[in-house]
Scaffold this motif. Structure first.
Motif, PDB file in Angstrom:
ATOM      1  N   ASP A  70       5.231  15.258  15.724  1.00  0.00           N
ATOM      2  CA  ASP A  70       4.753  15.835  14.475  1.00  0.00           C
ATOM      3  C   ASP A  70       5.192  14.999  13.279  1.00  0.00           C
ATOM      4  O   ASP A  70       6.340  14.530  13.208  1.00  0.00           O
ATOM      5  CB  ASP A  70       5.296  17.253  14.290  1.00  0.00           C
ATOM      6  CG  ASP A  70       4.548  18.276  15.129  1.00  0.00           C
ATOM      7  OD1 ASP A  70       3.464  17.938  15.646  1.00  0.00           O
ATOM      8  OD2 ASP A  70       5.064  19.396  15.280  1.00  0.00           O
ATOM      9  N   LEU A  71       4.268  14.821  12.334  1.00  0.00           N
ATOM     10  CA  LEU A  71       4.616  14.271  11.034  1.00  0.00           C
ATOM     11  C   LEU A  71       4.967  15.448  10.133  1.00  0.00           C
ATOM     12  O   LEU A  71       4.123  16.310   9.866  1.00  0.00           O
ATOM     13  CB  LEU A  71       3.438  13.490  10.446  1.00  0.00           C
ATOM     14  CG  LEU A  71       3.615  12.961   9.022  1.00  0.00           C
ATOM     15  CD1 LEU A  71       4.668  11.864   8.985  1.00  0.00           C
ATOM     16  CD2 LEU A  71       2.289  12.456   8.464  1.00  0.00           C
ATOM     17  N   VAL A  72       6.220  15.520   9.694  1.00  0.00           N
ATOM     18  CA  VAL A  72       6.688  16.633   8.880  1.00  0.00           C
ATOM     19  C   VAL A  72       6.604  16.224   7.412  1.00  0.00           C
ATOM     20  O   VAL A  72       7.235  15.251   6.989  1.00  0.00           O
ATOM     21  CB  VAL A  72       8.129  17.036   9.241  1.00  0.00           C
ATOM     22  CG1 VAL A  72       8.577  18.221   8.392  1.00  0.00           C
ATOM     23  CG2 VAL A  72       8.229  17.376  10.731  1.00  0.00           C
ATOM     24  N   LEU A  73       5.824  16.973   6.641  1.00  0.00           N
ATOM     25  CA  LEU A  73       5.671  16.697   5.215  1.00  0.00           C
ATOM     26  C   LEU A  73       6.785  17.377   4.422  1.00  0.00           C
ATOM     27  O   LEU A  73       7.416  18.332   4.905  1.00  0.00           O
ATOM     28  CB  LEU A  73       4.305  17.172   4.740  1.00  0.00           C
ATOM     29  CG  LEU A  73       3.096  16.551   5.449  1.00  0.00           C
ATOM     30  CD1 LEU A  73       1.795  17.165   4.931  1.00  0.00           C
ATOM     31  CD2 LEU A  73       3.083  15.049   5.267  1.00  0.00           C
TER      32      LEU A  73
ATOM     33  N   LEU B 149       0.836  -1.194   0.000  1.00  0.00           N
ATOM     34  CA  LEU B 149       0.000   0.000   0.000  1.00  0.00           C
ATOM     35  C   LEU B 149       0.874   1.247   0.000  1.00  0.00           C
ATOM     36  O   LEU B 149       2.029   1.210   0.460  1.00  0.00           O
ATOM     37  CB  LEU B 149      -0.910   0.021   1.228  1.00  0.00           C
ATOM     38  CG  LEU B 149      -2.105  -0.934   1.242  1.00  0.00           C
ATOM     39  CD1 LEU B 149      -1.658  -2.372   1.469  1.00  0.00           C
ATOM     40  CD2 LEU B 149      -3.106  -0.530   2.314  1.00  0.00           C
ATOM     41  N   GLU B 150       0.325   2.325  -0.516  1.00  0.00           N
ATOM     42  CA  GLU B 150       1.006   3.619  -0.507  1.00  0.00           C
ATOM     43  C   GLU B 150       0.010   4.670  -0.031  1.00  0.00           C
ATOM     44  O   GLU B 150      -1.080   4.786  -0.592  1.00  0.00           O
ATOM     45  CB  GLU B 150       1.515   3.967  -1.901  1.00  0.00           C
ATOM     46  CG  GLU B 150       2.283   5.273  -1.975  1.00  0.00           C
ATOM     47  CD  GLU B 150       2.820   5.533  -3.371  1.00  0.00           C
ATOM     48  OE1 GLU B 150       3.965   5.132  -3.660  1.00  0.00           O
ATOM     49  OE2 GLU B 150       2.075   6.129  -4.186  1.00  0.00           O
ATOM     50  N   VAL B 151       0.378   5.395   1.017  1.00  0.00           N
ATOM     51  CA  VAL B 151      -0.502   6.405   1.602  1.00  0.00           C
ATOM     52  C   VAL B 151       0.037   7.781   1.258  1.00  0.00           C
ATOM     53  O   VAL B 151       1.212   8.083   1.507  1.00  0.00           O
ATOM     54  CB  VAL B 151      -0.600   6.241   3.124  1.00  0.00           C
ATOM     55  CG1 VAL B 151      -1.546   7.276   3.711  1.00  0.00           C
ATOM     56  CG2 VAL B 151      -1.056   4.829   3.481  1.00  0.00           C
ATOM     57  N   GLU B 152      -0.830   8.616   0.700  1.00  0.00           N
ATOM     58  CA  GLU B 152      -0.437   9.950   0.264  1.00  0.00           C
ATOM     59  C   GLU B 152      -1.317  10.991   0.956  1.00  0.00           C
ATOM     60  O   GLU B 152      -2.544  10.897   0.905  1.00  0.00           O
ATOM     61  CB  GLU B 152      -0.591  10.041  -1.250  1.00  0.00           C
ATOM     62  CG  GLU B 152      -0.104  11.315  -1.885  1.00  0.00           C
ATOM     63  CD  GLU B 152      -0.288  11.291  -3.383  1.00  0.00           C
ATOM     64  OE1 GLU B 152      -1.344  11.787  -3.863  1.00  0.00           O
ATOM     65  OE2 GLU B 152       0.592  10.764  -4.090  1.00  0.00           O
ATOM     66  N   LEU B 153      -0.703  11.953   1.595  1.00  0.00           N
ATOM     67  CA  LEU B 153      -1.408  13.049   2.259  1.00  0.00           C
ATOM     68  C   LEU B 153      -1.065  14.351   1.552  1.00  0.00           C
ATOM     69  O   LEU B 153       0.112  14.739   1.495  1.00  0.00           O
ATOM     70  CB  LEU B 153      -1.023  13.125   3.739  1.00  0.00           C
ATOM     71  CG  LEU B 153      -1.613  14.279   4.557  1.00  0.00           C
ATOM     72  CD1 LEU B 153      -3.136  14.262   4.532  1.00  0.00           C
ATOM     73  CD2 LEU B 153      -1.098  14.236   6.002  1.00  0.00           C
ATOM     74  N   ASN B 154      -2.064  14.988   0.956  1.00  0.00           N
ATOM     75  CA  ASN B 154      -1.873  16.250   0.240  1.00  0.00           C
ATOM     76  C   ASN B 154      -0.759  16.168  -0.794  1.00  0.00           C
ATOM     77  O   ASN B 154       0.058  17.078  -0.954  1.00  0.00           O
ATOM     78  CB  ASN B 154      -1.600  17.387   1.223  1.00  0.00           C
ATOM     79  CG  ASN B 154      -2.775  17.637   2.148  1.00  0.00           C
ATOM     80  OD1 ASN B 154      -3.910  17.292   1.838  1.00  0.00           O
ATOM     81  ND2 ASN B 154      -2.502  18.213   3.308  1.00  0.00           N
ATOM     82  N   GLY B 155      -0.717  15.037  -1.490  1.00  0.00           N
ATOM     83  CA  GLY B 155       0.268  14.859  -2.562  1.00  0.00           C
ATOM     84  C   GLY B 155       1.611  14.330  -2.118  1.00  0.00           C
ATOM     85  O   GLY B 155       2.498  14.129  -2.965  1.00  0.00           O
ATOM     86  N   HIS B 156       1.803  14.061  -0.826  1.00  0.00           N
ATOM     87  CA  HIS B 156       3.084  13.571  -0.307  1.00  0.00           C
ATOM     88  C   HIS B 156       2.919  12.155   0.239  1.00  0.00           C
ATOM     89  O   HIS B 156       2.020  11.895   1.052  1.00  0.00           O
ATOM     90  CB  HIS B 156       3.596  14.483   0.817  1.00  0.00           C
ATOM     91  CG  HIS B 156       3.684  15.926   0.433  1.00  0.00           C
ATOM     92  ND1 HIS B 156       4.560  16.397  -0.519  1.00  0.00           N
ATOM     93  CD2 HIS B 156       2.975  17.013   0.869  1.00  0.00           C
ATOM     94  CE1 HIS B 156       4.418  17.708  -0.650  1.00  0.00           C
ATOM     95  NE2 HIS B 156       3.461  18.104   0.185  1.00  0.00           N
ATOM     96  N   VAL B 157       3.773  11.242  -0.203  1.00  0.00           N
ATOM     97  CA  VAL B 157       3.726   9.878   0.315  1.00  0.00           C
ATOM     98  C   VAL B 157       4.243   9.873   1.747  1.00  0.00           C
ATOM     99  O   VAL B 157       5.357  10.346   2.021  1.00  0.00           O
ATOM    100  CB  VAL B 157       4.564   8.929  -0.563  1.00  0.00           C
ATOM    101  CG1 VAL B 157       4.611   7.528   0.059  1.00  0.00           C
ATOM    102  CG2 VAL B 157       3.983   8.852  -1.970  1.00  0.00           C
ATOM    103  N   ILE B 158       3.438   9.334   2.670  1.00  0.00           N
ATOM    104  CA  ILE B 158       3.827   9.340   4.079  1.00  0.00           C
ATOM    105  C   ILE B 158       4.037   7.937   4.641  1.00  0.00           C
ATOM    106  O   ILE B 158       4.579   7.784   5.738  1.00  0.00           O
ATOM    107  CB  ILE B 158       2.789  10.084   4.944  1.00  0.00           C
ATOM    108  CG1 ILE B 158       1.399   9.441   4.832  1.00  0.00           C
ATOM    109  CG2 ILE B 158       2.738  11.558   4.552  1.00  0.00           C
ATOM    110  CD1 ILE B 158       0.366  10.020   5.793  1.00  0.00           C
ATOM    111  N   ALA B 159       3.638   6.906   3.913  1.00  0.00           N
ATOM    112  CA  ALA B 159       3.819   5.537   4.414  1.00  0.00           C
ATOM    113  C   ALA B 159       3.614   4.547   3.283  1.00  0.00           C
ATOM    114  O   ALA B 159       2.874   4.816   2.325  1.00  0.00           O
ATOM    115  CB  ALA B 159       2.834   5.244   5.551  1.00  0.00           C
TER     116      ALA B 159
END
Length: 423
Positions: free
Chosen positions: A359-362, A292-302
């Motif tokens: 914090d998760l830093v994008l 799986l690939e998780v993307e938040l606001n266009g950024h892969v986070i996991a």
């Protein structure tokens, strides 16, 4: 006839001839119907059936896959074989090509009518992380966790297709520093990256299904995002399980990948210790090599690995029916959060930010602990095929919106102001 499709399939699209996932689509001004994704198009199965090119029992001129799913594995295999033949034999091209519709011209709808929804808790890494957060001085895994696939029953009526707006839920919540609970919008809105499977053939009440019955009853797999309001969930889950913190929305991908399309992705799952009870045993390896690939606001986070899941889909099916509960066409079973051993493989913000303490830093410099209004969360997934290509499970995406109707303030005597309509 060759094994290669005559339909153009761009490299890396994931919608090659090895995949052929089913979905429901509509064009402007037309009724929904069933189709199959191939390359950058959807193949209109209702149109093929009307033209006499595909056997049909009124399955495909429909707003859901349920009729076809209930038909059983013999019908599923026959349809898949015929669709493959039509797309690989150039002799059929002139007849089939008019029924190929570019994906940008259609709206993808919810593919199934959901009967019941069950969400499991099957990742040992996720369960251990959550246990460590909330029970730091005790065994992070409950005594029953390694004995059976733990789950909760969700709400079928709030299962939405990818792209449906997600409204921030309201509810009771109480932070650790607060003496009394308050009522308001969730402050800790989260996602959960999951893989689900959907039942096709029902079972009789009182007759549990063994793991070996999985292929005969399960139609296919899809992606799931079990949106979670962590603050509401934590306050209400004392002592019972999730309710309002989960029931406001669950998103699913529009394409359902047939079980047979994932044969090449089957791998040996993690060893289970202690040995499971007889009703959960099965000889075939039913781990699935899905990334799986998780993307938040266009950024892969996991990038969570589904192959690390402790409990397998056939074991989940066996446990869900062991008490005699019947399986129904359209029953949706989700895996629970998919998380791996590494920090970059965690499938929710609860883990990625360690319950909001980190914090998760994008990459653009912004930070998150939980989801904010306007955030867009997308989950994608792919798996290997026998030819060495990759197939995709598509994507499930949702954007967070503020609640459109916050509760009106109470007046004296418990009444609320009349804003229109009937009192």
């Amino acid at each position: 006839m060759t094994d290669e499709p005559w339909v153009p399939v761009p490299a890396g699209s994931g919608f090659g001839i090895e995949n052929l996932p089913y979905g429901v689509f509509a064009r402007p001004g037309e009724l929904p119907r069933v189709g199959v994704a191939v390359g950058e198009a959807v193949l209109d199965l209702a149109g093929l059936a009307a033209a006499g090119l595909l056997d049909d029992r009124r399955w495909f001129a429909s707003g859901s896959l349920n009729g076809f799913m209930a038909a059983g594995r013999t019908a599923w295999l026959a349809a898949r074989a015929r669709i493959t033949q039509l797309l690989t034999d150039p002799a059929h091209r002139s007849q089939v090509e008019p029924h190929l519709i570019p994906l940008p011209q259609v709206e993808l709808l919810r593919p199934i009518e959901v009967a019941d929804f069950v969400d499991f808790y099957s990742s040992i890494h996720h369960a251990a992380n959550v246990g460590q957060m909330f029970r730091p001085h005790a065994n992070p895994l409950a005594p029953n966790w390694r004995r059976m696939p733990v789950a909760y029953h969700g709400r079928a009526g709030t299962v939405y297709v990818s792209g449906t707006p997600i409204f921030r839920p309201w509810g009771q919540r109480r932070e650790e520093h607060e003496l009394e609970p308050t009522h308001g919008p969730s402050r800790r809105l989260d996602f959960e990256a999951e893989v689900g499977f959907v039942a096709g053939v029902p079972s009789a009440p009182g007759h549990p299904l063994p793991p070996a019955a999985f292929r005969d009853h399960v139609f296919g797999f899809l992606l799931v995002n079990d949106w979670s309001a962590r603050d509401i969930q934590m306050w209400e889950s004392r002592p019972l399980g999730p309710f309002l913190g989960k029931s406001f929305a669950t998103s699913i991908s529009p394409w359902v990948v047939p079980v047979d399309a994932l044969e090449a992705a089957r791998v040996t799952p993690p060893a289970q210790d202690p040995p499971v009870l007889p009703y959960l045993r099965h000889d075939e390896p039913w781990g699935l090599d899905i990334t799986l690939e998780v993307e938040l606001n266009g950024h892969v986070i996991a990038r969570p690995p589904f192959a690390s899941m402790y409990w397998t889909p056939p074991q989940q099916l066996a446990h869900a029916t062991v008490n005699g509960a019947p399986l129904r066409t359209g029953d949706l079973f989700a895996s629970g959060t998919v998380s791996g051993a590494e920090p970059t493989e965690r499938g929710c913000l609860l883990e990625l930010t360690w319950n909001g303490t980190e914090d998760l830093v994008l990459p653009d410099g912004t930070t998150r602990t939980f989801l904010e209004d306007g955030d867009t969360l997308t989950i994608r997934a792919h798996a290997p095929t026998a030819t060495g290509a990759r197939l995709t499970l598509g994507e499930v995406t949702g954007t967070i919106h503020p609640s459109p109707a916050a509760p009106a303030p109470a007046m004296a005597g418990g009444r609320r102001p009349i804003t229109g309509g009937h009192p």
